[in-house]
Design a protein around this motif. Structure first.
Motif, PDB file in Angstrom:
ATOM      1  N   MET A  74       0.853  -1.171   0.000  1.00 31.40           N
ATOM      2  CA  MET A  74       0.000   0.000   0.000  1.00 31.40           C
ATOM      3  C   MET A  74       0.899   1.233   0.000  1.00 31.40           C
ATOM      4  O   MET A  74       1.813   1.329   0.802  1.00 31.40           O
ATOM      5  CB  MET A  74      -0.883  -0.008   1.251  1.00 31.40           C
ATOM      6  N   PRO A  75       0.644   2.186  -0.898  1.00 34.58           N
ATOM      7  CA  PRO A  75       1.456   3.399  -0.875  1.00 34.58           C
ATOM      8  C   PRO A  75       1.204   4.193   0.409  1.00 34.58           C
ATOM      9  O   PRO A  75       0.082   4.259   0.892  1.00 34.58           O
ATOM     10  CB  PRO A  75       0.988   4.180  -2.099  1.00 34.58           C
ATOM     11  N   LEU A  76       2.253   4.768   0.954  1.00 36.80           N
ATOM     12  CA  LEU A  76       2.134   5.565   2.168  1.00 36.80           C
ATOM     13  C   LEU A  76       2.145   7.042   1.785  1.00 36.80           C
ATOM     14  O   LEU A  76       3.111   7.531   1.208  1.00 36.80           O
ATOM     15  CB  LEU A  76       3.294   5.256   3.113  1.00 36.80           C
ATOM     16  N   VAL A  77       1.067   7.737   2.086  1.00 38.57           N
ATOM     17  CA  VAL A  77       0.999   9.179   1.834  1.00 38.57           C
ATOM     18  C   VAL A  77       1.572   9.869   3.063  1.00 38.57           C
ATOM     19  O   VAL A  77       1.047   9.736   4.163  1.00 38.57           O
ATOM     20  CB  VAL A  77      -0.449   9.633   1.564  1.00 38.57           C
ATOM     21  N   GLU A  78       2.651  10.575   2.867  1.00 40.26           N
ATOM     22  CA  GLU A  78       3.310  11.268   3.968  1.00 40.26           C
ATOM     23  C   GLU A  78       2.646  12.634   4.151  1.00 40.26           C
ATOM     24  O   GLU A  78       2.701  13.500   3.286  1.00 40.26           O
ATOM     25  CB  GLU A  78       4.796  11.431   3.642  1.00 40.26           C
TER      26      GLU A  78
ATOM     27  N   GLN B 263      -3.070   1.553   8.808  1.00 36.49           N
ATOM     28  CA  GLN B 263      -3.205   0.121   9.022  1.00 36.49           C
ATOM     29  C   GLN B 263      -3.043  -0.635   7.712  1.00 36.49           C
ATOM     30  O   GLN B 263      -3.267  -0.091   6.643  1.00 36.49           O
ATOM     31  CB  GLN B 263      -4.561  -0.202   9.641  1.00 36.49           C
ATOM     32  N   GLN B 264      -2.659  -1.885   7.842  1.00 39.31           N
ATOM     33  CA  GLN B 264      -2.584  -2.750   6.673  1.00 39.31           C
ATOM     34  C   GLN B 264      -4.003  -3.211   6.359  1.00 39.31           C
ATOM     35  O   GLN B 264      -4.692  -3.742   7.223  1.00 39.31           O
ATOM     36  CB  GLN B 264      -1.692  -3.956   6.952  1.00 39.31           C
ATOM     37  N   LEU B 265      -4.434  -3.005   5.152  1.00 37.40           N
ATOM     38  CA  LEU B 265      -5.784  -3.381   4.763  1.00 37.40           C
ATOM     39  C   LEU B 265      -5.758  -4.714   4.015  1.00 37.40           C
ATOM     40  O   LEU B 265      -4.854  -4.977   3.245  1.00 37.40           O
ATOM     41  CB  LEU B 265      -6.396  -2.304   3.867  1.00 37.40           C
ATOM     42  N   ALA B 266      -6.763  -5.520   4.259  1.00 37.20           N
ATOM     43  CA  ALA B 266      -6.875  -6.797   3.558  1.00 37.20           C
ATOM     44  C   ALA B 266      -7.511  -6.560   2.195  1.00 37.20           C
ATOM     45  O   ALA B 266      -8.294  -5.628   2.007  1.00 37.20           O
ATOM     46  CB  ALA B 266      -7.744  -7.755   4.369  1.00 37.20           C
ATOM     47  N   VAL B 267      -7.173  -7.397   1.252  1.00 45.72           N
ATOM     48  CA  VAL B 267      -7.785  -7.315  -0.071  1.00 45.72           C
ATOM     49  C   VAL B 267      -9.258  -7.676   0.088  1.00 45.72           C
ATOM     50  O   VAL B 267      -9.595  -8.714   0.657  1.00 45.72           O
ATOM     51  CB  VAL B 267      -7.092  -8.287  -1.046  1.00 45.72           C
ATOM     52  N   PRO B 268     -10.169  -6.801  -0.386  1.00 38.63           N
ATOM     53  CA  PRO B 268     -11.587  -7.071  -0.201  1.00 38.63           C
ATOM     54  C   PRO B 268     -12.049  -8.245  -1.066  1.00 38.63           C
ATOM     55  O   PRO B 268     -11.516  -8.468  -2.147  1.00 38.63           O
ATOM     56  CB  PRO B 268     -12.269  -5.773  -0.633  1.00 38.63           C
ATOM     57  N   SER B 269     -13.051  -8.960  -0.575  1.00 40.13           N
ATOM     58  CA  SER B 269     -13.635 -10.027  -1.387  1.00 40.13           C
ATOM     59  C   SER B 269     -14.692  -9.404  -2.292  1.00 40.13           C
ATOM     60  O   SER B 269     -15.218  -8.326  -2.021  1.00 40.13           O
ATOM     61  CB  SER B 269     -14.266 -11.094  -0.498  1.00 40.13           C
TER      62      SER B 269
END
Length: 139
Positions: A1-5, A75-81
């Motif tokens: 996931m890209p991190l927007v600073e 947070q690390q997001l899960a790939v949605p179903s």
């Protein structure tokens, strides 16, 4: 996931005041395909107001002003179903059915356009087009 600073992005809010071409820069931090060194990053220029739709991303970035430290997504997001999009998918189809004559009112959208059913039908069509033997299509 890209991190927007946020801190670097917030520094670019000064460009929103430009009379010609108001914009801001979203600072992406971290390892990317083109920049494999950790800690490096790049900036993506974004216009303050989009053309036809008149969305105002500049206003939303300004509202992040008090949050000038850290990353935009923490947070690390899960790939949605696929099923997580089911309600949104049907909401759009129902709206089209109610407001236009593109979909007959007699059509049961849940039966004809269910996400899993549509995928299964598309996969079967693709298998037929690719000349997959019928015995393998049933597995």
């Amino acid at each position: 996931m890209p991190l927007v600073e946020l801190s670097e992005t917030a520094l670019s809010l000064q460009f929103l005041a430009l009379e010609e071409g108001p914009h801001f820069l979203v600072r992406i931090k971290g390892r990317t395909k083109g920049m494999l060194i950790a800690g490096r990053g790049f900036e993506i220029p974004c216009i303050a107001v989009t053309g036809i739709s008149r969305l105002k991303p500049g206003r939303w970035v300004q509202r992040l002003g008090p949050f000038r430290n850290g990353k935009l997504f923490q947070q690390q997001l899960a790939v949605p179903s696929l099923l997580e999009f089911k309600e949104d998918f049907f909401e759009i189809l129902i709206r089209v059915q109610d407001c236009t004559d593109l979909i007959s009112p007699d059509v049961d959208l849940q039966e004809k356009a269910g996400i899993l059913r549509t995928l299964r039908r598309n996969l079967t069509s693709h298998a037929i087009n690719m000349q997959v033997p019928e015995i393998l299509q049933m597995q």
